[in-house]
Scaffold this active site. Structure first.
Site, mmCIF file in Angstrom:
data_model
loop_
_atom_site.group_PDB
_atom_site.id
_atom_site.type_symbol
_atom_site.label_atom_id
_atom_site.label_comp_id
_atom_site.label_asym_id
_atom_site.label_seq_id
_atom_site.Cartn_x
_atom_site.Cartn_y
_atom_site.Cartn_z
ATOM 1 N N GLY A 197 0.812 -1.216 0.000
ATOM 2 C CA GLY A 197 0.000 0.000 0.000
ATOM 3 C C GLY A 197 0.838 1.254 0.000
ATOM 4 O O GLY A 197 2.084 1.219 0.035
ATOM 5 N N LYS A 249 2.643 0.059 23.554
ATOM 6 C CA LYS A 249 1.979 0.848 22.498
ATOM 7 C C LYS A 249 0.490 0.510 22.472
ATOM 8 O O LYS A 249 -0.345 1.385 22.237
ATOM 9 C CB LYS A 249 2.649 0.550 21.138
ATOM 10 C CG LYS A 249 1.999 1.255 19.954
ATOM 11 C CD LYS A 249 2.277 2.741 19.942
ATOM 12 C CE LYS A 249 1.519 3.571 18.914
ATOM 13 N NZ LYS A 249 1.317 3.088 17.608
#
Ligand code: PAF
Length: 303
Positions: free
Chosen positions: A16, A188
């Site tokens: 992508g 995270k």
């Protein structure tokens, strides 16, 4: 100096051309790496990138259609967590067992899925706090310098490590390689488990979470995650997770979180890989995580 175009220098394929994928492609271009973006349809347009210092660069990004990729050695997946498996299934016939796969997305839960599909491939998990924004398909703005944490999953040949680590480290520096990346991924995860659903539900910019009225929710979510992490052997105080959240809300005060944007543009969110991952691990460990549960339910209703 290493010749980056010589035969033997790894060929990178980036799935992508989203915000982080586009930024990695731009860095590859600057570093003169051999790279291609794998895209749905062939594109021959100029890609304009405004870097953090405000300088705009125009380049022809190297792209290949995902159904006909050029050869690659290292496949980077800066895609949404729920796109990882569909993309790998689509690329399955082009992936050989020595190809390196690098996961780079918000949330957790894909490692287990990828391991089932590709049990023998060298696998890297990474997380970055770089910020980038794509106002349209061919424009990218680098909005924040961050840092990148990476780690190999499973046992890997040291020769391979030595060849690949400097190449990846140069992309989104500073880069830190971890013996056990899971701890960095969990930390995270806690940041995303707070910022993403709260900003999406209350329609806020990240910085607005600093308002006192969100303090209790933030600590409830972090308390639950710290408990799950503790049960998994990652001893961390909830206060540290809260401090990390506060740091990110300050650093990205003017940004809208990815989940806020996903809801706004009626896209699928990553909730199942963020708070959903917390609730599924908690269930395995018989730990109650009602606050994370409620956030999953609320986002599922809104999306
Ligand atoms: O998903 C996001 O938006 C980002 O990971 C973060 C760190 C929450 C900042 O917006």
């Amino acid at each position: 100096m290493q010749d980056k175009r010589r035969p033997g220098f790894p060929k990178l394929a980036i799935v992508g051309k989203g915000a982080i994928g586009g930024l990695i492609g731009f860095k590859c271009h600057q570093l003169d790496y051999d790279y291609q973006h794998l895209v749905k349809t062939q594109q021959q347009q100029l890609f304009r990138v405004t870097d953090i210092s405000g300088v705009t660069h125009s380049l022809m990004a190297n792209t290949s259609v995902i159904t006909q990729p050029d050869q690659f050695d290292l496949l980077i997946l800066p895609v949404k967590a729920y796109q990882v498996m569909p993309v790998l299934e689509q690329l399955r016939s082009f992936i050989q067992s020595h190809h390196i796969i690098m996961l780079l997305h918000n949330g957790m839960g894909t490692i287990e899925q990828v391991r089932k599909l590709l049990p023998n491939n060298p696998l890297i998990a990474a997380t970055t706090s770089y910020g980038a924004f794509k106002p349209d398909t061919n424009t990218l703005i680098e909005t924040g310098l961050g840092q990148t944490h990476l780690g190999w999953l499973g046992k890997v040949d040291t020769g391979l490590e030595q060849a690949i680590e400097p190449i990846l480290s140069a992309l989104l520096p500073p880069s830190y390689w971890h013996q056990d990346i899971s701890l960095a991924l969990w930390k995270k995860l806690a940041i995303n488990a707070v910022i993403n659903p709260l900003t999406a539900i209350h329609n806020l910019k990240n910085g607005e979470l600093a308002d006192k009225k969100h303090t209790v929710s933030i600590s409830n979510i972090c308390d639950e995650i710290a408990e799950v992490m503790g049960a998994l052997g990652y001893t961390v105080a909830s206060a540290e997770l809260i401090e990390n959240v506060n740091q990110v809300t300050t650093d990205t005060a003017n940004n809208y979180s990815s989940m806020h944007q996903d809801l706004k543009f009626k896209r699928q969110t990553e909730i199942q890989f963020i708070n959903g991952y917390v609730t599924s691990k908690a269930a395995e460990l018989n730990i109650e995580v009602p606050h994370n549960h409620r956030l999953v339910e609320k986002i599922e209703l809104l999306q």
